[in-house]
Scaffold this active site. Structure first.
Site, mmCIF file in Angstrom:
data_model
loop_
_atom_site.group_PDB
_atom_site.id
_atom_site.type_symbol
_atom_site.label_atom_id
_atom_site.label_comp_id
_atom_site.label_asym_id
_atom_site.label_seq_id
_atom_site.Cartn_x
_atom_site.Cartn_y
_atom_site.Cartn_z
ATOM 1 N N GLU A 26 0.816 -1.222 0.000
ATOM 2 C CA GLU A 26 0.000 0.000 0.000
ATOM 3 C C GLU A 26 0.849 1.270 0.000
ATOM 4 O O GLU A 26 0.461 2.279 -0.590
ATOM 5 C CB GLU A 26 -0.941 0.012 1.213
ATOM 6 C CG GLU A 26 -2.049 -1.013 1.170
ATOM 7 C CD GLU A 26 -1.678 -2.351 1.804
ATOM 8 O OE1 GLU A 26 -2.557 -3.219 1.948
ATOM 9 O OE2 GLU A 26 -0.486 -2.513 2.163
ATOM 10 N N PHE A 47 -12.016 -6.768 13.869
ATOM 11 C CA PHE A 47 -10.879 -7.231 13.072
ATOM 12 C C PHE A 47 -10.498 -6.186 12.029
ATOM 13 O O PHE A 47 -11.329 -5.730 11.264
ATOM 14 C CB PHE A 47 -11.220 -8.560 12.391
ATOM 15 C CG PHE A 47 -10.125 -9.083 11.505
ATOM 16 C CD1 PHE A 47 -8.913 -9.525 12.040
ATOM 17 C CD2 PHE A 47 -10.295 -9.136 10.123
ATOM 18 C CE1 PHE A 47 -7.902 -10.005 11.223
ATOM 19 C CE2 PHE A 47 -9.284 -9.624 9.302
ATOM 20 C CZ PHE A 47 -8.087 -10.047 9.851
ATOM 21 N N GLN A 48 -9.246 -5.801 12.024
ATOM 22 C CA GLN A 48 -8.682 -4.808 11.110
ATOM 23 C C GLN A 48 -9.394 -3.456 11.203
ATOM 24 O O GLN A 48 -9.463 -2.709 10.219
ATOM 25 C CB GLN A 48 -8.680 -5.326 9.666
ATOM 26 C CG GLN A 48 -7.688 -6.467 9.456
ATOM 27 C CD GLN A 48 -7.433 -6.793 8.004
ATOM 28 O OE1 GLN A 48 -8.278 -6.560 7.145
ATOM 29 N NE2 GLN A 48 -6.269 -7.360 7.717
ATOM 30 N N LYS A 70 -17.920 -0.482 5.261
ATOM 31 C CA LYS A 70 -18.218 -1.532 4.294
ATOM 32 C C LYS A 70 -19.709 -1.609 3.970
ATOM 33 O O LYS A 70 -20.083 -1.803 2.799
ATOM 34 C CB LYS A 70 -17.730 -2.883 4.821
ATOM 35 C CG LYS A 70 -17.883 -4.025 3.812
ATOM 36 C CD LYS A 70 -17.280 -5.322 4.342
ATOM 37 C CE LYS A 70 -17.378 -6.433 3.311
ATOM 38 N NZ LYS A 70 -16.777 -7.695 3.810
ATOM 39 N N MET A 86 24.182 9.771 3.451
ATOM 40 C CA MET A 86 24.044 11.103 4.030
ATOM 41 C C MET A 86 24.299 11.087 5.536
ATOM 42 O O MET A 86 24.961 11.980 6.077
ATOM 43 C CB MET A 86 22.658 11.676 3.736
ATOM 44 C CG MET A 86 22.499 13.145 4.155
ATOM 45 S SD MET A 86 23.623 14.255 3.275
ATOM 46 C CE MET A 86 22.671 14.583 1.793
#
Length: 559
Positions: free
Chosen positions: A51, A113-114, A163, A472
């Site tokens: 993602e 969940f999630q 959802k 760096m």
């Protein structure tokens, strides 16, 4: 007509002219993805490897075009994986809409969940965000998200959709977006007196200097900046994000300003009597020590965002509004000048203190590689970068002729940004060759996106500056921390050319200057697959000039 919430999202995307989205499916976004399947001939979905890659690709797409980039993810870890990319876009004023799936409304707040409060998490790094719990409000929310992302100072907006909302039916009424609303920036805060004072300041200045930032390009005001500079004989420096807003080969261009800016630019800021800053936010990498910044100058700040004016440095002439319109107004009162003593001094500094490095016939130098990329592409490539030394070399040694040609994470400094951005830019601009200048430390963070580039047959080039270290940080450790190289060696034996081949890309190892042109030319000739050029450079190569943190711009170290 009645549509599901997911189909409403797709129809709203089509309303906004979206033809490409980047994302990764999941349980709470599955109905959205079902709608995307039905719309696959109208909206191209790019399945990334992660993602975060989707958010960086949407960002690169937006920077390459000026259009709103769109990314989609599911709830929980899918949504949180977007956060770094959203924050990157926020810091650099990139228009983006991130759409995330969320658990059904009945499960909100129950540690489902999630489930994660993504609107709470992203509040500090978005222009605005929404959670949609009512399908009747979905269309107006999506439309408003695009409006907010584009209007004024651009930035990312997140829309979190439950959802059950994506599955519910609602009456959908098509609507055409008002293309003019995004440029409706008012000048009501600027009075006639304000303009007259600003024009007088420019006309009376003996040592004026323009600092051009990304806001100039976002406003489409490059021609106005050039006209102001040329007609009033004002030298121009740019911020990192402002690369290309003024031609890199123009005689009045002094180079980048700030920590790794040219001596000519930094000395000009320190010596000017009027600093005209346009579309830049006075970041610490430009200002360094506020108390010694432009000590002899009055400061004029032209910007669309009133929150930036006076935030970091004092401003004597604030002009807030549409940059292009403000510059057009200033040009009307301009007194034309040429061949001033100030310009002669600037040219003297440019000649005396050019960017330089130790050339070699046997050792591969990163600056030389950038110069050859510029030459072999005739300066027409779009350059994306990761973050680190290679990023600064790309800013210093490639001469950018237009805005949106240099795509890099400036404000957030996101390692792992460049490959995803390169993919997004290539999909946005298939007519251009897109080259990602990368360091091995940054590249390994999101190298899995090579699979995405291979899948979609993208002829991107990764110019990997492989010094087997976090260059760096190592440079700072050597210069300012007594050479104590704590955790900056990453010599892990990775064969990056072989890794590229394993993904299905082409990998080429380069370890001698004589091989550079052939390798670059070979990569440029590819038309259907990515190429990784593994340039083996010395871990002790450094970026110069450098202004130590907290020092004045006149205290620049040259070698």
């Amino acid at each position: 007509m009645k549509l599901s919430g997911a189909d409403v999202i797709i129809e709203c995307l089509k309303e906004q002219g979206v033809d490409t989205v980047f994302g990764y499916p999941g349980g709470q976004a599955i109905i959205i993805y079902d709608a995307l399947y039905r719309a696959r001939n109208e909206i191209r979905h790019i399945l990334t490897s992660h993602e975060q890659g989707a958010s960086h690709a949407a960002d690169g797409y937006a920077r390459a075009t000026g259009k709103v980039g769109v990314c989609i993810a599911t709830s929980g870890p899918g949504a949180t994986n977007l956060v770094t990319g959203i924050a990157t876009a926020y810091m650099d004023s990139v228009p983006m809409v991130a759409i995330t799936g969320q658990v059904p409304t009945a499960l909100l707040g129950k540690d489902s969940f999630q489930e994660v409060d993504i609107t709470g998490i992203t509040m500090p790094v978005t222009k605005h965000n929404f959670i949609v719990k009512d399908v009747t409000k979905l269309a107006q929310t999506i439309r408003r998200a695009f409006s907010i992302a584009k209007e004024g100072r651009p930035g990312p907006v997140l829309v979190d959709v439950c959802k059950d909302v994506t599955g519910a039916e609602v009456e959908y009424i098509p609507q055409k977006p008002d293309k003019d609303e995004y440029r409706s920036i008012k000048l009501t805060e600027i009075t006639t007196d304000d303009f007259e004072l600003a024009i007088q300041a420019i006309n009376e200045a003996k040592r004026p200097l323009l600092l051009s930032g990304a806001g100039v390009g976002i406003a489409g005001a490059e021609s106005e900046i050039s006209e102001l500079a040329e007609n009033a004989s004002i030298p121009v420096c740019t911020s990192l994000m402002g690369m290309g807003t003024f031609p890199g080969t123009h005689p009045l261009y002094t180079g980048m300003v700030g920590m790794h800016g040219t001596k000519a630019s930094n000395y000009a800021v320190h010596s000017c009597d009027l600093l005209i800053v346009v579309g830049s936010r006075f970041s610490d990498r430009i200002v360094s020590n506020v108390s010694t910044f432009a000590p002899e100058a009055k400061i004029m700040h032209i910007d669309v965002d009133p929150a930036e004016v006076g935030k970091n440095v004092r401003v004597d002439y604030p002009l807030v509004g549409d940059i292009k319109r403000i510059l057009k107004t200033l040009l009307k009162g301009l007194v034309y000048k040429k061949d001033t003593d100030w310009i002669k001094k600037i040219l003297e500094w440019k000649e005396k203190y050019p960017l330089k490095y130790q050339k070699s016939d046997t050792i591969l130098k990163p600056q030389y590689i950038i110069e050859r990329i510029h030459e072999l592409t005739k300066g027409d490539a779009i350059i994306t970068t990761e973050v680190g030394q290679h990023q600064m070399w790309a800013a210093q040694y490639f001469k950018y002729s237009r805005f949106r040609q240099f795509i890099s994470s400036g404000g957030l400094g996101t390692m792992g940004y460049g490959l995803g951005a390169c993919i997004g830019a290539q999909l946005a601009r298939p007519d251009k060759k897109i080259i990602n200048i990368a360091g091995d430390g940054s590249f390994r963070m999101n190298c899995s996106e090579l699979a995405t580039a291979v899948e979609y047959k993208l002829p991107i080039i990764i110019a990997l500056f492989n010094n087997k270290s976090l260059g760096m940080v190592r440079q700072w450790q050597e210069l300012f921390f007594g050479g104590r190289f704590s955790q900056t060696s990453i010599d892990r034996g990775t064969d990056f050319a072989a890794l590229a081949e394993a993904f299905g890309a082409k990998g080429i190892n380069v370890n001698h200057p004589e091989q550079v042109d052939k390798a670059i030319s070979s990569a440029l000739s590819e038309t259907y697959r990515p190429v990784l050029l593994n340039f083996e450079i010395d871990k002790d190569d450094k970026v110069f000039p450098i202004v130590p943190a907290g020092a004045g711009l006149n205290e620049v170290i040259d070698c």
